[in-house]
Enzyme design. Structure first.
Site, PDB file in Angstrom:
ATOM      1  N   GLU A   1     -38.215 123.704 -55.101  1.00  0.00           N
ATOM      2  CA  GLU A   1     -39.240 122.726 -54.728  1.00  0.00           C
ATOM      3  C   GLU A   1     -39.917 123.232 -53.459  1.00  0.00           C
ATOM      4  OE1 GLU A   1     -39.281 118.433 -52.487  1.00  0.00           O
ATOM      5  OE2 GLU A   1     -37.787 118.700 -54.075  1.00  0.00           O
TER       6      GLU A   1
ATOM      7  N   LYS B   1     -35.731 110.012 -56.455  1.00  0.00           N
ATOM      8  CA  LYS B   1     -35.127 110.644 -55.283  1.00  0.00           C
ATOM      9  C   LYS B   1     -34.665 109.548 -54.312  1.00  0.00           C
ATOM     10  CE  LYS B   1     -36.926 113.326 -51.326  1.00  0.00           C
ATOM     11  NZ  LYS B   1     -38.044 114.204 -50.898  1.00  0.00           N
TER      12      LYS B   1
END
Length: 230
Positions: free
Chosen positions: A51, A140
């Site tokens: 990421e 998340k």
């Protein structure tokens, strides 16, 4: 390093891939060169996913470079995506998934039009419910380490047993197994994996060894608990 990442990935296949790998390394590098070195070191350690955060200077260029350089070997995502405009920039650069620190329905909606996975951030039960109501399939939990770590995640999973959660913030090798055992779908790991000093000094072996150790830890913990569905 795991199986190849095919170009025409669907949201379902990306979710499945993230679950199989169980780790999303969060890269905050100073430039394109550092980011590419970090990706290479992480992949050598057995984690074919990264990421790249929008806090990295010229992040879309970094995403484009990583996507071009590593091709189907690495699942490349964008992090700290705060708006639809940023989402478009990242997807145009080659990002296969988007991660945000909080909830942006506009990002989720726009990502869906491009068959791209958007992972919003949440912390409280109310925020988690809002994320689910917006159609998020992976969520998340950030900053998880600051509010109790694995114990907090386990508490959150009690009323939301079917939620696919990715704890991020304070996740490291010492608590990774506990997070998996608490029901994490995958782990978001930043500075504790991609050591900024090691990266700057070119000590890529340190990052590779940390990645390999994290993979072993997650795989061992996964033997004890089934992979949550998403």
């Amino acid at each position: 390093m795991g199986g190849p990442v095919h170009e025409a990935m669907t949201i379902d296949s990306i979710i499945r891939r993230i679950g199989e790998i169980g780790i999303i390394p969060v890269i905050r590098a100073a430039n394109v060169e550092e980011a590419s070195r970090a990706v290479e070191a992480i992949c050598q350690g057995g984690i074919p996913i990264v990421e790249i955060t929008m806090t990295v200077p010229n992040a879309p260029a970094v995403i484009r470079d990583v996507a071009r350089r590593f091709g189907s070997e690495v699942l490349v995502g964008a992090g700290t995506v705060l708006s639809q405009e940023q989402a478009k920039l990242c997807m145009d650069a080659g990002a296969k998934f988007l991660v945000s620190p909080g909830l942006s329905p506009a990002v989720i909606s726009f990502a869906n039009t491009r068959d791209t996975l958007a992972i919003p951030g949440a912390l409280t039960p109310t925020e988690l419910m809002n994320a689910q109501a917006s159609g998020a399939r992976l969520i998340k939990i950030f900053p998880c380490g600051n509010v109790g770590g694995p114990k907090y995640l386990k508490s959150l999973k009690a009323p939301f047993p079917d939620a696919a959660l990715i704890p991020t913030g304070g996740v490291n090798i010492s608590n990774a197994a506990d997070f998996i055992l608490a029901g994490a779908f995958a782990l978001g790991v930043g500075a504790d994996l991609v050591d900024a000093i090691a990266l700057r000094d070119g000590n890529l072996l340190k990052i590779t060894e940390a990645a390999a150790e994290l993979v072993r830890t997650v795989q061992s913990a996964r033997v004890k608990v089934p992979l949550p569905s998403a």
